[in-house]
Structures are given as C-alpha cells and as structure tokens.
Design an enzyme around this catalytic site. Structure first.
Site, mmCIF file in Angstrom:
data_model
loop_
_atom_site.group_PDB
_atom_site.id
_atom_site.type_symbol
_atom_site.label_atom_id
_atom_site.label_comp_id
_atom_site.label_asym_id
_atom_site.label_seq_id
_atom_site.Cartn_x
_atom_site.Cartn_y
_atom_site.Cartn_z
ATOM 1 N N ALA A 164 0.825 -1.216 0.000
ATOM 2 C CA ALA A 164 0.000 0.000 0.000
ATOM 3 C C ALA A 164 0.856 1.262 0.000
ATOM 4 C CB ALA A 164 -0.938 0.005 1.202
ATOM 5 N N PHE A 188 -5.160 5.249 -2.391
ATOM 6 C CA PHE A 188 -5.604 6.350 -1.531
ATOM 7 C C PHE A 188 -4.843 7.605 -1.964
ATOM 8 C CE2 PHE A 188 -5.280 8.853 2.409
ATOM 9 C CZ PHE A 188 -6.616 8.917 2.779
ATOM 10 N N ALA A 190 -3.131 10.033 -0.847
ATOM 11 C CA ALA A 190 -1.823 10.417 -0.317
ATOM 12 C C ALA A 190 -0.741 9.366 -0.542
ATOM 13 C CB ALA A 190 -1.937 10.724 1.178
ATOM 14 N N LYS A 191 -1.083 8.236 -1.154
ATOM 15 C CA LYS A 191 -0.094 7.199 -1.404
ATOM 16 C C LYS A 191 0.847 7.621 -2.544
ATOM 17 C CE LYS A 191 -1.354 3.980 1.571
ATOM 18 N NZ LYS A 191 -2.307 4.706 2.423
ATOM 19 N N PRO A 192 1.982 6.917 -2.723
ATOM 20 C CA PRO A 192 2.914 7.278 -3.802
ATOM 21 C C PRO A 192 2.237 7.433 -5.156
ATOM 22 C CG PRO A 192 3.965 5.697 -2.357
ATOM 23 C CD PRO A 192 2.537 5.828 -1.877
#
Length: 375
Positions: A164, A188, A190-192
């Site tokens: 994740a 999501f 804000a993920k990479p």
C-alpha cells in the site's frame, strides 16, 4: 506548506486530468470502462507481473486475496506490529487470527528473526495453523523479502505483500508488488500513486488466483455478472479513478519517483548527524510514502512537532499505537515485552513533509527548524 502536495500535482497535470475525466463523463462508461483495463495492463507491466486486478481500495485488495486463499478460523497470519490497522483487520475479518511480530529497529519493517520465532512459537502451541505472512513495505521501503521468502518456503507459508505504501520501490531492480505469491497496493490519494478517492489493486503471476479474484470482486460471477458461482463482494475501481490514475502513473514513472528520492537525498544531506534519518539497505530503493525521522523520546518528538506547527510546517506521527495495543485486538492478549522496538517507535517517530513537488526552499525551512530545536 503541504504534507503531501496534491494541489501542485493537479495544477501541473490539470489539462490531462480534466480531459481524461471529461472523456469518461462524455462516454458515460462509469463502471468497467476501457480505462480500467488499460490501467491494469500498464500497472502489471510496470511492476513486472502477469496480472493486475484493480478493486475498490487497498483493504479490500488484501481481503480478496484472503478470500481466494480460503483463510479462515483457526489459521494464523503473521503481521508486523508497526503498521496501519487494516493489515491486521483483514485477517480478523476472515475469522483468522493475526499474530503480530516486532519490527527491525533500522528499517521499521517486519524483523525476519522475530518472524521465525513467532512461527515456531505458534507451531509449538498447536492452537493455530500457520498459513500466511503479510510483510508491509512501510513508508515506501520494501520489506526484507529475500529472508521472508526463505522463511516462508521453510514452513510452507504463503506471502501476501502489503505494498500500500511501497508502490515504486524495489530490491535490486525487482519492483515492489512483485514479491511473494500475491501483492496488493492502495491508491488512496496520499499514497505514492494515488487517485481522487479510494482505489486498490492486486498483483500476481498465478493465473488461477487472478481468475478467482476476478470472480470474487464482482459478486462471485461466472460466465457473466448474472451467473454467480460463488459468494463474492462488490469491489471495483470506477472508470473515473482509472482515468486519473493513467495520467498520474505516467508522471510517476517519468519523474515523480526520482523527484521524491531527490527530496530524500536533500533531507539526508541537511539532517544526517543531527537526527536519526531513514535507513535504506544496500540494493533497496524506496518510493518514500513518508520521510520518517526518529527522536530520542516522546517528549522530544512532541516538542519538535509543536515547533514545526508554530512555523506552519505540517508533520504526522505514523503510528501512535502498536497493533497489539489496538482495542479491537485486545482479546488476543499479547505480551507487551515482545514488542520493544514497536513500542519505542510509536513514541519517537515523526514524519516530515514528503512529496515530489517539495521545493528546495521548503526543505531548507523544515531542516532549519529541526536544527534549531534543542535536540
């Protein structure tokens, strides 16, 4: 200053993103549109696996794999103690038992030595059947898969890589989300690699597993959606999110992954010798979902966070509570002394602003506050 600057990213790719969204709206193909299939092919190619199956979010990605593997009551699944709640939640959701394992003091990822000890202890107790290891690629750094895979083979266990936070990382060129028997990631925001809502994906080289998950994610469908051959769930990535991700994947590959590592190097140059900076083992490459420093104690950590806030600099604590202390897992009755590293990290870690669009001026401002704080 933004902790994870999605606004600047959008402004840079506004035309492409707006156009991609408008195409979906114009075609009115909101579920299962062509963008989803194209994205899955692009993701599989980037990671280096045969199959990518998108779904509604990262938690359901792990749940779908657990369902496909038939994980159930009486099974033991080994999970790092220092991670987000969902990694253990999916185990309990299936009726199985999460066995939490302390992490490595340097990488913050699951400690292979303690993992093998936990497996042997579970076998000796004889109450649960060891089935799966779920290593987490914490903060963007892949777990120690060479050792974890050795252990899994020794005890005949499956590996589900929780990527994740790790999408884009690698070990000697082998990319995150290509390890183990299956891997998952989260989109999501804000993920990479993030979309504009929830989203997730499953990666595997196993044809039968991929086919089963394709069925499970759409109500256990057979030949078509009205031919239901098993009990499944409703877990699909919608076409608008896929369209956004196609644009953002191109940016991620072309420059964002390298840019975030540039920020990492600049932080390190300024903070090395002043504070405990992230440790990246030889041969490992992080996608830096977070840049996490370590303070001496909770008072110092909280003090620095307050000082940063005074200067308008956001920071976050990942994570304030170990998995074994979460109320939802209180029935498991873990021995707190078995989690010395995790307990320490929860009181001493602090994540600084980290994203590909962080300017040199912002980096200098953050580092100046850290240096001026009485460490």
């Amino acid at each position: 200053m933004e902790f994870r600057d999605l606004k600047t990213q959008y402004q840079k790719y506004k035309q492409e993103i707006d156009s991609a969204i408008q195409d979906v709206i114009t075609n009115a193909n909101f579920i299962g549109g062509k963008e989803v299939k194209v994205l899955e092919e692009q993701l599989a190619e980037f990671v280096g696996v045969k199959h990518c199956i998108t779904c509604a979010n990262g938690t359901e990605a792990m749940t779908l794999v657990m369902m496909a593997w038939g994980i159930k009551e009486g099974d033991a699944v080994f999970v790092p103690d220092f991670t987000f709640f969902s990694t253990g939640e999916v185990v309990s959701f299936r009726g199985a038992t999460p066995v939490f394992v302390d992490v490595d003091i340097e990488t913050f990822n699951i400690d292979p030595v303690k993992l093998e000890q936990a497996i042997l202890k579970t076998i000796k107790e004889g109450k649960l059947t060891p089935k799966v290891i779920i290593p987490v690629d914490l903060f963007g750094l892949p777990a120690n898969f060479p050792e974890i895979e050795r252990i899994a083979k020794k005890y005949n266990l499956l590996i589900l890589e929780d990527g994740a936070q790790g999408f884009g990382g690698n070990i000697n060129g082998k990319r995150a989300c290509s390890f183990g028997d299956a891997a998952t990631t989260s989109f999501f925001p804000a993920k990479p690699l993030g979309c504009y809502g929830d989203g997730g994906a499953i990666f595997t080289n196993k044809d039968e597993l991929a086919e089963l998950i394709q069925s499970l994610k759409i109500h256990g469908k057979g030949g078509d959606k009205y031919d239901n051959v098993r009990i499944g769930v409703n877990s699909r990535l919608d076409t608008i999110q896929a369209a956004v991700l196609k644009v953002k994947l191109k940016a991620f590959v072309e420059h964002e992954l390298e840019d975030v590592n540039r920020v990492y190097r600049l932080y390190n140059e300024r903070l090395n010798g002043i504070i405990r900076i992230p440790y990246i083992p030889n041969g490992f490459y992080s996608s830096f979902a977070q840049y996490t420093i370590k303070l001496k104690n909770k008072e110092q950590r909280d003090g620095l966070q307050a000082k940063l806030k005074e200067q308008g600099i956001p920071s976050m604590v990942y994570y304030v509570k170990p998995m074994h202390k979460q109320g939802a897992f209180s029935y498991l009755g873990f021995d707190d002394t078995e989690f010395r590293v995790t307990n320490e990290l929860c009181e001493t870690v602090l994540s600084l602003p980290m994203h590909p669009y962080l300017s040199n001026e912002d980096i200098n401002q953050v580092c100046a506050v850290v240096k001026e704080f009485r460490l």
